[in-house]
Write a protein that holds these residues in place. Structure first.
Motif, PDB file in Angstrom:
ATOM      1  N   GLY D  51     -16.716 -25.664  -3.082  1.00  0.00           N
ATOM      2  CA  GLY D  51     -16.536 -26.782  -4.006  1.00  0.00           C
ATOM      3  C   GLY D  51     -15.880 -27.980  -3.339  1.00  0.00           C
ATOM      4  N   GLY D  52     -15.019 -27.712  -2.382  1.00  0.00           N
ATOM      5  CA  GLY D  52     -14.362 -28.792  -1.672  1.00  0.00           C
ATOM      6  C   GLY D  52     -15.336 -29.620  -0.850  1.00  0.00           C
ATOM      7  N   ALA D  53     -16.366 -28.977  -0.329  1.00  0.00           N
ATOM      8  CA  ALA D  53     -17.384 -29.716   0.430  1.00  0.00           C
ATOM      9  C   ALA D  53     -18.152 -30.642  -0.508  1.00  0.00           C
ATOM     10  N   MET D  55     -16.957 -31.963  -3.267  1.00  0.00           N
ATOM     11  CA  MET D  55     -16.071 -33.075  -3.654  1.00  0.00           C
ATOM     12  C   MET D  55     -15.915 -34.083  -2.523  1.00  0.00           C
ATOM     13  N   ALA D  56     -15.828 -33.581  -1.284  1.00  0.00           N
ATOM     14  CA  ALA D  56     -15.704 -34.479  -0.136  1.00  0.00           C
ATOM     15  C   ALA D  56     -16.988 -35.285   0.063  1.00  0.00           C
ATOM     16  N   ASP D  59     -17.019 -37.918  -2.664  1.00  0.00           N
ATOM     17  CA  ASP D  59     -15.986 -38.922  -2.425  1.00  0.00           C
ATOM     18  C   ASP D  59     -16.446 -39.913  -1.362  1.00  0.00           C
ATOM     19  N   THR D  60     -17.112 -39.390  -0.355  1.00  0.00           N
ATOM     20  CA  THR D  60     -17.658 -40.239   0.702  1.00  0.00           C
ATOM     21  C   THR D  60     -18.671 -41.233   0.121  1.00  0.00           C
ATOM     22  N   SER D  81     -10.369 -38.638  -9.038  1.00  0.00           N
ATOM     23  CA  SER D  81     -11.702 -38.058  -8.957  1.00  0.00           C
ATOM     24  C   SER D  81     -11.764 -36.813  -9.817  1.00  0.00           C
ATOM     25  N   LYS D  82     -12.864 -36.674 -10.552  1.00  0.00           N
ATOM     26  CA  LYS D  82     -13.031 -35.524 -11.458  1.00  0.00           C
ATOM     27  C   LYS D  82     -14.391 -34.890 -11.180  1.00  0.00           C
ATOM     28  N   THR D  83     -14.398 -33.598 -11.002  1.00  0.00           N
ATOM     29  CA  THR D  83     -15.644 -32.885 -10.745  1.00  0.00           C
ATOM     30  C   THR D  83     -15.849 -31.760 -11.751  1.00  0.00           C
TER      31      THR D  83
END
Lengths: 138, 138, 138, 138
Positions: D51-53, D55-56, D59-60, D81-83
């Motif tokens: 999940g972090g990938a 979000m990153a 974000d990019t 930021s909201k996912t």
């Protein structure tokens, strides 16, 4: 201090917090607390406080906390708000909100509000960002 | 269909959506729409709709959309809600909400509500997750 | 306890937390802590840690905290995550994450992670909800 | 236009998007699209994209979209930021991100990124707010 609390209460008169029944208990730049009685008309189904009432309650407290922090004449508007709900507020009880700062910037402030039941259970957590609107000519 | 809309309206009677003045216009598993008149008592300061009213409005629509989707007897509760605010709702106008699904799972559903002004400007966007509570004995 | 920490570290080996360089320091159902060195390749522009690295760091900690809490064999997946950013993480420093529970339910758990600089400044706050996936045949 | 896309790609070189393998496909003030190959080292457990990938990645894209919109010399930082996560990204596949504006203000911009699988399934939705940092002396 009591006088100041009254001034904050007056600001809410006739607006949504008044319709909901928000009662401010304490206002300072470091902490705002308030109570809300869970009346039937604030519920979503019989017995259960509407999530919208919880969010409106917290939004009010975050805005009051911002006003308590910024210079006179400056304004504020909520730009975003996030709520997690953990347990229901029960009709006939009184829920409590406590707002504390996460961040106090020049352009934005972020507040977190814990909404708890009378016995201290965490019902919801609200995190909101307030934009600071500089005073005219400021 | 009209009958069904009336049934949803009846469910809101006497509860928070009624206090706010939410008027359901359309209810289906793919779309819920509603209106809200920006009365003074829904404002945060003179002229400006309270962010809490917007969040409560959207939360109502997301819950109605979930109920319109799940099997009879199942229940739902909002577990989290996120709002971004873009422009103020103006006192004396009517704002509109439109809720559409992002995800319909067995355990959770996620809905997005666009709150717009009468002239179609996006005032706020609300994304919320509903937990599905299975029917007893289901 | 050391053995258990090693087991958690092993689970991350070869996956994203390893690529980022997440170092678990402490794992318990009440608290997970970890460090992350702000290398150039984790930045967004020279000198500033990428917000995505912060979110991935926190997401890892929330998942580890959930695994530390649920029964063996059960699984978890993040269903939503919210981050507020307050200050930049600086290249060449080490940031720290601390994850604590907001809610531990049967179906969902919610964790909050504070990401701080070496001198204790709050850089970001992450709140995330984990769905619990029951063990097969459970 | 191709030249401009190359310029955006160059800005990411050596930083987190490069480490993850973000490939920009299209950059304009109205739309940014990109791809990400789900390599094992981006996963959280075998087979499942972290999940972090996600979000990153998003974000990019939101940051690139902001840079494509603001005046030269101005900067930007993500403030929140909201996912919501709906379905897993599968190892060995390529996921796609598409970022479009919700709001373009003078002080903040809000972007929404849809992350989808190769067959068009919505895997995650990310909503993020970027603060605009005026150019020095601007």
């Amino acid at each position: 201090m009591t006088e100041r609390l009254d001034a904050y209460r007056d600001r809410l008169r006739g607006f949504l917090p008044d319709l909901l029944g928000v009662r401010l208990l304490e206002v300072s730049p470091e902490r705002v607390t308030a109570e809300l009685e869970v009346r039937r008309e604030l519920c979503t189904v019989p017995g259960i406080l509407h999530g919208g009432a919880i969010m409106a309650f917290a939004d009010t407290l975050g805005a009051v906390a911002t006003v308590a922090t910024i210079p006179p004449g400056a304004g504020t508007t909520t730009i975003e708000s996030k709520t997690n709900f953990f347990a229901p507020g029960r009709e006939g009880t009184v829920v409590r909100g406590e707002t504390t700062p996460l961040h106090k910037g020049r352009r934005t402030m972020t507040w977190q509000t814990r909404v708890t039941s009378a016995d201290g259970r965490l019902l919801a957590l609200v995190t909101q960002t307030q934009m600071i609107l500089p005073a005219e000519g400021g």
